[in-house]
Design a protein around this motif. Structure first.
Motif, PDB file in Angstrom:
ATOM      1  N   MET A 109      35.200  47.262  41.806  1.00 44.20           N
ATOM      2  CA  MET A 109      35.337  45.799  41.926  1.00 44.20           C
ATOM      3  C   MET A 109      34.455  45.276  43.065  1.00 44.20           C
ATOM      4  O   MET A 109      33.769  44.258  42.921  1.00 44.20           O
ATOM      5  CB  MET A 109      36.798  45.406  42.173  1.00 44.20           C
ATOM      6  N   VAL A 110      34.462  45.971  44.184  1.00 46.63           N
ATOM      7  CA  VAL A 110      33.630  45.568  45.321  1.00 46.63           C
ATOM      8  C   VAL A 110      32.158  45.664  44.938  1.00 46.63           C
ATOM      9  O   VAL A 110      31.360  44.778  45.257  1.00 46.63           O
ATOM     10  CB  VAL A 110      33.943  46.443  46.562  1.00 46.63           C
ATOM     11  N   GLN A 111      31.807  46.711  44.213  1.00 47.33           N
ATOM     12  CA  GLN A 111      30.412  46.896  43.791  1.00 47.33           C
ATOM     13  C   GLN A 111      29.970  45.769  42.860  1.00 47.33           C
ATOM     14  O   GLN A 111      28.850  45.259  42.984  1.00 47.33           O
ATOM     15  CB  GLN A 111      30.269  48.256  43.103  1.00 47.33           C
ATOM     16  N   LEU A 112      30.845  45.378  41.931  1.00 45.87           N
ATOM     17  CA  LEU A 112      30.524  44.250  41.049  1.00 45.87           C
ATOM     18  C   LEU A 112      30.222  43.007  41.869  1.00 45.87           C
ATOM     19  O   LEU A 112      29.246  42.295  41.617  1.00 45.87           O
ATOM     20  CB  LEU A 112      31.698  43.952  40.096  1.00 45.87           C
ATOM     21  N   TYR A 113      31.066  42.747  42.846  1.00 53.24           N
ATOM     22  CA  TYR A 113      30.913  41.576  43.704  1.00 53.24           C
ATOM     23  C   TYR A 113      29.609  41.643  44.502  1.00 53.24           C
ATOM     24  O   TYR A 113      28.856  40.669  44.576  1.00 53.24           O
ATOM     25  CB  TYR A 113      32.124  41.476  44.636  1.00 53.24           C
ATOM     26  N   GLU A 114      29.334  42.809  45.075  1.00 52.27           N
ATOM     27  CA  GLU A 114      28.127  42.959  45.882  1.00 52.27           C
ATOM     28  C   GLU A 114      26.861  42.929  45.037  1.00 52.27           C
ATOM     29  O   GLU A 114      25.783  42.611  45.533  1.00 52.27           O
ATOM     30  CB  GLU A 114      28.200  44.241  46.713  1.00 52.27           C
ATOM     31  N   SER A 116      44.712  39.500  42.342  1.00 52.55           N
ATOM     32  CA  SER A 116      45.043  38.467  43.320  1.00 52.55           C
ATOM     33  C   SER A 116      43.877  38.339  44.298  1.00 52.55           C
ATOM     34  O   SER A 116      43.206  39.329  44.618  1.00 52.55           O
ATOM     35  CB  SER A 116      46.333  38.788  44.064  1.00 52.55           C
ATOM     36  N   ALA A 117      43.659  37.132  44.749  1.00 54.55           N
ATOM     37  CA  ALA A 117      42.554  36.874  45.676  1.00 54.55           C
ATOM     38  C   ALA A 117      42.750  37.641  46.982  1.00 54.55           C
ATOM     39  O   ALA A 117      41.789  38.192  47.536  1.00 54.55           O
ATOM     40  CB  ALA A 117      42.440  35.380  45.948  1.00 54.55           C
ATOM     41  N   ARG A 139      33.165  36.062  42.606  1.00 50.94           N
ATOM     42  CA  ARG A 139      34.531  36.428  42.972  1.00 50.94           C
ATOM     43  C   ARG A 139      35.509  35.878  41.944  1.00 50.94           C
ATOM     44  O   ARG A 139      36.429  36.571  41.495  1.00 50.94           O
ATOM     45  CB  ARG A 139      34.822  35.877  44.368  1.00 50.94           C
ATOM     46  N   ALA A 140      35.317  34.624  41.563  1.00 52.87           N
ATOM     47  CA  ALA A 140      36.222  33.968  40.604  1.00 52.87           C
ATOM     48  C   ALA A 140      36.218  34.702  39.264  1.00 52.87           C
ATOM     49  O   ALA A 140      37.273  34.887  38.641  1.00 52.87           O
ATOM     50  CB  ALA A 140      35.824  32.510  40.422  1.00 52.87           C
ATOM     51  N   ASP A 141      35.036  35.125  38.814  1.00 54.31           N
ATOM     52  CA  ASP A 141      34.951  35.849  37.539  1.00 54.31           C
ATOM     53  C   ASP A 141      35.684  37.181  37.607  1.00 54.31           C
ATOM     54  O   ASP A 141      36.375  37.573  36.671  1.00 54.31           O
ATOM     55  CB  ASP A 141      33.487  36.088  37.152  1.00 54.31           C
ATOM     56  N   ILE A 142      35.516  37.896  38.719  1.00 53.43           N
ATOM     57  CA  ILE A 142      36.183  39.195  38.874  1.00 53.43           C
ATOM     58  C   ILE A 142      37.695  39.004  38.889  1.00 53.43           C
ATOM     59  O   ILE A 142      38.432  39.729  38.209  1.00 53.43           O
ATOM     60  CB  ILE A 142      35.701  39.909  40.156  1.00 53.43           C
ATOM     61  N   LEU A 143      38.178  38.027  39.662  1.00 47.59           N
ATOM     62  CA  LEU A 143      39.623  37.784  39.750  1.00 47.59           C
ATOM     63  C   LEU A 143      40.197  37.441  38.383  1.00 47.59           C
ATOM     64  O   LEU A 143      41.261  37.943  37.999  1.00 47.59           O
ATOM     65  CB  LEU A 143      39.909  36.657  40.746  1.00 47.59           C
ATOM     66  N   ARG A 144      39.505  36.594  37.649  1.00 46.06           N
ATOM     67  CA  ARG A 144      39.990  36.162  36.335  1.00 46.06           C
ATOM     68  C   ARG A 144      39.911  37.301  35.316  1.00 46.06           C
ATOM     69  O   ARG A 144      40.879  37.593  34.621  1.00 46.06           O
ATOM     70  CB  ARG A 144      39.170  34.955  35.854  1.00 46.06           C
TER      71      ARG A 144
END
Length: 94
Positions: free
Chosen positions: A17-22, A37-38, A27-32
């Motif tokens: 998940m962190v790698q996707l974000y980086e 949870s944020a 962030r919103a897409d990953i959370l959804r």
């Protein structure tokens, strides 16, 4: 609103998940998309950036470690004090 059941995630999942974000995913897409949870996601990102570990022990501050050590020592001293009080009562009877 129904209470959400607590889920656990592997370190590998958190790292993904962190790698996707980086790598640029929002962030919103990953959370959804992963129903996260944020606060949990933000904690994973912070842990990954500071220590690279998702284990709480690795992410404690020096003050938190000292507080835990002092609490353990305090508990040990209380126990020793209780033992000495009992011994004094026993030897006082003889």
């Amino acid at each position: 609103m129904a209470k959400r059941e607590r889920r656990t995630f592997t370190d590998e999942f958190k790292q993904q998940m962190v790698q996707l974000y980086e790598n640029g995913k929002s962030r919103a897409d990953i959370l959804r998309e992963y129903d996260l949870s944020a606060s949990a996601f933000d904690r994973w990102v912070k842990q990954s950036r500071t220590t690279g570990s998702f284990t709480e022990n690795d992410n404690r501050t020096d003050e938190q470690n000292e507080l835990l050590q002092l609490r353990k020592e305090n508990q040990r001293l209380k126990m020793e004090n209780d033992i000495l009080k009992q011994a004094a009562l026993i030897f006082g009877r003889k």
